[in-house]
Design a protein around this motif. Structure first.
Motif: not given
Length: 410
Positions: A395-399, A404-407
């Protein structure tokens, strides 16, 4: 009661915490107050060697607590539970380390041996390694990380020198007739799982002997099967005869407990009133440590850790190959592993994203995330945790933006 608000309002926090409050755990899993389950690859910073709520530990705690928690006059009297633990320790320690003292934390053990080393040698200087971590007391702070670390709290330390971890030439240059001791982790834990050359400890020992300095091995994080041997210095191709070894973390499976062991020659230089402590060697801690060490020894846990460690490191190297732009390096020994990122600012975000997905990892300084699953983790749980990490990295590579950290992290 709101747990997080109460702690933030009334407690003192020296770190930025995950907005999570855990209520219970079993094995490799923990549950937060809302019932969400997580795989724990932190082991409470390496202390929960047998996972959470292991029945052997629970029984030992319950049985001893119903008998005697703290002995009368503490160290001024004897304890059958302490005597049993001493005998058990002798079965796993190197044979020449014939004397053992129990205390409450790794920092306390290291603090004590630094004091004792200076006293018995009559020398003031201690050598440590850059990137090391030995505790947060005044004495242990002075030999941790590097000269800039203690300078935040103390006047410049004239009696501590730092050399690069694993650099035998630098150590040879630093040692002198003023050196009381070299204190070193066989594998640096907090420093990012830094593993020195295999022959470094043996060479360091020989240099210490030449200069009359003591060799102190800090096995606080690496001891009790964490690296695939009962103690990490046992990976050395040459036998290591340290003068002192300090131990904590996994020694009692999560119960606050620690120890240091010394050779007979070091013991002969100690005197009454050189050290002490109210809770040191208390019956409750001794009872728990005794059953934990017996279990690790009798079940040959070090062997399964070595095997699981190979499985873990193989999968981490595969992740490195998939994401070379994110991951800079993989290091590990047994179930003490590190994933170093190119961007140290992403460490916390990645740790938050893993937690959001149900995996707890250890964010560490210098751009490192450590994975420290308990020593009894199953292959299925190990793979499940790594599957979560794989998905988070993907997900990090595709973003196109940061994870996004925990809200509610703030």
């Amino acid at each position: 009661m709101d747990t997080i608000t109460t702690e933030d309002t009334l407690g003192i926090a020296f770190s930025r915490r995950l907005p999570l409050a855990f209520s219970h755990g079993t094995g490799s899993r923990v549950w937060d107050e809302h019932g969400k389950v997580y795989l724990d690859f932190t082991s409470g910073w390496g202390v929960n060697s047998m996972g959470h709520a292991h029945p052997v530990m629970v029984q030992a705690l319950t049985n001893q607590a119903s008998k005697l928690i703290q002995g009368p006059n503490a160290a001024f009297t004897y304890s059958p539970v302490r005597a049993s633990l001493l005998q058990t320790m002798r079965t796993v320690l190197p044979g020449h380390l014939s004397r053992i003292y129990f205390c409450n934390s790794g920092a306390e053990a290291n603090d004590a041996v630094l004091k004792l080393a200076r006293k018995m040698t009559g020398r003031s200087e201690v050598i440590s390694t850059l990137g090391s971590f030995h505790g947060r007391s005044l004495a242990t702070l002075s030999v941790s990380r590097g000269p800039d670390n203690p300078a935040r709290f103390l006047p410049p330390q004239q009696h501590t020198r730092f050399v690069p971890h694993g650099d035998i030439a630098a150590l040879e240059q630093a040692l002198s007739s003023d050196t009381a001791a070299l204190i070193v982790e066989p594998v640096q834990g907090e420093g990012g799982v830094r593993i020195p050359p295999m022959d470094w400890l043996a060479k360091a020992e020989r240099l210490c002997r030449q200069h009359g300095a003591l060799l102190i091995l800090d096995e606080v994080q690496t001891g009790f099967c964490r690296t695939g041997r009962f103690f990490a210095h046992q990976h050395s191709p040459e036998p290591i005869r340290a003068d002192i070894i300090t131990m904590a973390k996994g020694i009692a499976g999560g119960f606050p407990f620690a120890a240091f062991a010394v050779s007979e020659s070091v013991y002969e230089g100690l005197q009454p009133d050189d050290h002490g402590g109210t809770y040191n060697g208390n019956p409750l801690g001794c009872a728990v440590a005794d059953v934990v060490i017996r279990y690790l020894r009798d079940k040959e846990v070090a062997t399964r850790v070595a095997s699981l460690g190979e499985r873990l490191i193989t999968r981490l190297h595969a992740l490195h190959a998939q994401h070379p732009g994110i991951i800079q390096a993989i290091r590990g020994q047994g179930l003490l592993t590190a994933m170093e990122l190119h961007d140290q600012d992403q460490v916390r975000n990645l740790a938050f994203a893993c937690a959001d997905a149900g995996l707890l990892v250890v964010p560490t300084r210098n751009g490192v995330i450590r994975l420290l699953p308990d020593l009894l983790v199953s292959e299925a749980d190990l793979d499940a945790g790594l599957d979560i990490l794989t998905a988070v990295l993907a997900a990090h590579a595709n973003a196109a933006h940061d994870i996004a950290p925990l809200a509610s992290a703030g």
